[in-house]
Design an enzyme around this catalytic site. Sequence first.
Site, PDB file in Angstrom:
ATOM      1  N   TYR A   1      -7.902   5.781  -9.590  1.00  0.00           N
ATOM      2  CA  TYR A   1      -8.008   5.603  -8.143  1.00  0.00           C
ATOM      3  C   TYR A   1      -7.706   4.175  -7.716  1.00  0.00           C
ATOM      4  CZ  TYR A   1     -12.580   3.464  -9.007  1.00  0.00           C
ATOM      5  OH  TYR A   1     -13.591   2.643  -9.441  1.00  0.00           O
TER       6      TYR A   1
ATOM      7  N   TYR B   1       0.844  -1.195   0.000  1.00  0.00           N
ATOM      8  CA  TYR B   1       0.000   0.000   0.000  1.00  0.00           C
ATOM      9  C   TYR B   1       0.880   1.246   0.000  1.00  0.00           C
ATOM     10  CZ  TYR B   1      -4.049   2.921   1.086  1.00  0.00           C
ATOM     11  OH  TYR B   1      -5.046   3.857   1.030  1.00  0.00           O
TER      12      TYR B   1
ATOM     13  N   GLY C   1     -16.833  -1.980  -5.642  1.00  0.00           N
ATOM     14  CA  GLY C   1     -17.518  -1.208  -4.613  1.00  0.00           C
ATOM     15  C   GLY C   1     -17.645   0.249  -4.982  1.00  0.00           C
TER      16      GLY C   1
END
Length: 324
Positions: free
Chosen positions: A236, A51, A151
């Site tokens: 994103y 991440y 999502g």
Amino acid sequence: MRLVIHQSGVPSEVVFLEEFEAGEPQGHEVRVRMLYAPINPADLNFIEGTYGKAPNFPAVPGVEGCGRVESVGEAVESLEVGDLVIPLSAWGSWTTTMVLAENQFAKLPKDFDEVQAAMLRVNPTTAWRLLHEYRLLEQGDWVVQNAGNSGVGRAVIQIAKSQGFRTISFVRRQELIAELKALGGDAVFLDDAEGVRLALELVGEEKVRLALNAVGGDSALRLMEVVSVSGAVVTYGAMSRRSLKVPNKYLIFKDLEIRGCWLSRWMDHASSAEIAEVMQPLVAMVMKGDLLQPVERVFEVGEYREALARAQESGRAGKVLLKF
């Protein structure tokens, strides 16, 4: 109890359930009994060490969740015992108890659906910012996106519909087309050359001013074929794990603006008022039933290994959540 990692690695191998003492709140702190927390792709990446922010070990994963205030410090003004809240801090929601400053929580209506509350901070908030921060869209404007069944993609469809924007969503599987149309998607096509042709045929001379990329690689290039001259392409996510290599023609002849959106950075710098400005309409939409996120299954925290495994599998019908 809390789920902890002491090193990066394969989630099923490095996540452990441990006991800890949370302590009592002091001053402006509140103690929150956590109820639910989803397992997001960002959580898995955080555990794996891939991440954008490296863990400080020992680290508690969990980028979102919900809980109820069970005690408050003597200086707390904005929250009281029993309030339903979601943590705004970047990590640490995979735990039975959180003790943080009151401004690190957002208060929700007490009768708000607790499971939906646990999923409010990431996907709907990202979708709202994608639709409102990069182009000033007007009623009837087109937005194109890939990963329409993700999502964020589902939230984009629902929010766009409520705002009067029209969506074109690309997906990888035929069976998802009818499902996303039923959700409110205006047009849903397979993510291939034929899908691009159909999208261009649909919009004709109309403008597509915003493209939302969660995949990268060739899928992102197909978005660039659909978006109009001087449009914005906002990345994103990187589900394909393939780099975004932009051919010169899209920069020279289409004058595309290539942007990135990372919710964590925005949350780190946004004021309470800015966060509330985004959260309030999302809360209202959920309360009305206009914004709902599907759930695959809720696992007890003791079943975390099974939950982690299911969260990494494809073909799920919704989010995997942990119950504390």
